[in-house]
Design a protein around this motif. Structure first.
Motif, short mmCIF file in Angstrom:
data_model
loop_
_atom_site.label_atom_id
_atom_site.label_comp_id
_atom_site.label_asym_id
_atom_site.label_seq_id
_atom_site.Cartn_x
_atom_site.Cartn_y
_atom_site.Cartn_z
N ILE A 22 39.40 27.21 39.84
CA ILE A 22 39.65 28.64 40.01
C ILE A 22 38.31 29.36 39.93
N ASP A 23 37.99 30.15 40.95
CA ASP A 23 36.66 30.75 41.06
C ASP A 23 36.77 32.27 41.11
N ARG A 24 37.14 32.86 39.97
CA ARG A 24 37.16 34.32 39.82
C ARG A 24 36.53 34.69 38.47
N PRO A 25 35.31 34.25 38.22
CA PRO A 25 34.74 34.47 36.89
C PRO A 25 34.63 35.94 36.51
N GLU A 26 34.50 36.82 37.50
CA GLU A 26 34.41 38.26 37.20
C GLU A 26 35.72 38.80 36.62
N ARG A 27 36.83 38.05 36.84
CA ARG A 27 38.13 38.44 36.29
C ARG A 27 38.59 37.42 35.24
N ARG A 28 37.64 36.65 34.70
CA ARG A 28 37.94 35.60 33.72
C ARG A 28 38.98 34.63 34.27
N ALA A 76 41.49 35.16 36.05
CA ALA A 76 42.86 35.62 36.18
C ALA A 76 43.34 35.38 37.61
N VAL A 77 44.60 35.04 37.75
CA VAL A 77 45.15 34.61 39.03
C VAL A 77 45.93 35.76 39.66
N ASP A 78 45.45 36.24 40.82
CA ASP A 78 46.21 37.20 41.60
C ASP A 78 47.08 36.44 42.60
N GLY A 96 33.09 29.01 32.72
CA GLY A 96 33.30 28.92 31.28
C GLY A 96 34.63 29.38 30.77
N THR A 97 35.55 29.79 31.66
CA THR A 97 36.90 30.18 31.25
C THR A 97 37.89 29.44 32.12
N PHE A 98 38.90 28.84 31.51
CA PHE A 98 39.92 28.14 32.29
C PHE A 98 40.73 29.14 33.10
N CYS A 99 41.49 29.99 32.42
CA CYS A 99 42.29 31.00 33.14
C CYS A 99 42.86 31.98 32.13
N ALA A 100 42.65 33.27 32.40
CA ALA A 100 43.14 34.32 31.52
C ALA A 100 44.56 34.77 31.85
N GLY A 101 45.23 34.05 32.74
CA GLY A 101 46.61 34.39 33.08
C GLY A 101 46.71 35.10 34.41
N ALA A 102 47.83 35.76 34.63
CA ALA A 102 48.00 36.55 35.84
C ALA A 102 47.09 37.78 35.80
#
Length: 259
Positions: free
Chosen positions: A16-22, A24-26, A56-62
């Motif tokens: 998952i490559d959205r580090p600017e949103r930690r 988070a999955v849209d 450095g972050t797995f996923c912060a959720g939705a």
């Protein structure tokens, strides 16, 4: 692109490559994750997948910012889950490599994986408890199955953070590694799994998944059916390798290439 797929021999890396949103999955990221895992499962050259978050972050959720703006993730009783692949039952194992936060829907992604490799920075939790956002992607089902109902109820009701050491102690994490080594360790573990005879490993995995909700006699019968397929595909070659001298004196080499 918010999801990166890299093929490393029989191991498929899905990031998952959205580090600017930690991370988070849209909605678009959820769709891309689902597509990536469908492609992995359909690829005859791929044996094990590793799911991780970049930066450095797995996923912060939705992505709650997208949700509040009226463009939230897909929520429907059929088809893909809000986080993407979480309703899929793949034929091959998935390992989650967890650094940083795996919370809310990110926790549900981690629970969907077969194994979780966490580094010392990992934090798990039902952080969506604070915002009235429900666990809707397997969290209330898979968490108690993994760690028991009492511990799961504690995490689900309180939403409290669970650090890497506690996660390992309660069975939420399968491996605990030094900070920064989650992806490396998950890749090494994936390569070891990919080197085993694949039919047998996948059938044993399928038997574990099938037994949920079955009476013991039915579960044993299902196990036997899976085992018959494995015996026909893998057991004779494995027995021949053992007879030729492999695996003696406590050694644990796989002795076989990935299929």
């Amino acid at each position: 692109m918010t999801v990166e797929t890299v093929q490393d021999g029989p191991v498929t890396l899905i990031g998952i490559d959205r580090p600017e949103r930690r991370n988070a999955v849209d909605r678009a990221t959820a769709e891309a994750l689902a597509d990536a895992f469908r492609a992995f499962d359909d690829d005859p050259g791929a044996s094990v997948a590793v799911l991780y978050g970049k930066g450095g972050t797995f996923c912060a959720g939705a992505d709650l910012q997208a949700f509040s703006a009226g463009s939230g993730n897909r929520v429907a009783p059929g088809g893909d889950g809000p986080m993407g692949p979480t309703r899929m039952r793949l034929s091959k194992p998935v390992i989650a490599a967890i650094s940083g936060h795996a919370v809310a829907g990110g926790l549900e992604l981690a629970l969907w994986a077969d194994l979780r490799v966490a580094d010392e920075t990992a934090v798990f939790g039902v952080f969506c408890r604070r915002w009235g956002v429900p666990l809707i992607d397997g969290g209330t089902v898979r968490l108690p199955r993994l760690i028991g109902e009492s511990r799961a109820m504690d995490l689900i009701l309180t939403g409290r953070p669970v650090d890497a050491a506690e996660a390992y102690d309660i069975g939420l994490a399968n491996r605990l590694v030094p900070a920064g080594r989650a992806l490396e360790a998950a890749r090494e573990l994936a390569a070891r799994l990919a080197a085993f005879p694949q039919t047998c490993m996948r059938r044993d995995r399928a038997s574990v998944l099938d037994q949920h909700g079955l009476a013991e006699a039915e579960a044993l019968a299902a196990e036997f059916r899976h085992g018959q397929v494995s015996l026909a595909a893998d057991a004779a070659a494995g027995a021949a390798r053992f007879a030729a001298g492999e695996g003696r004196h406590g050694s644990f080499g796989t002795g076989a290439p990935a299929e």
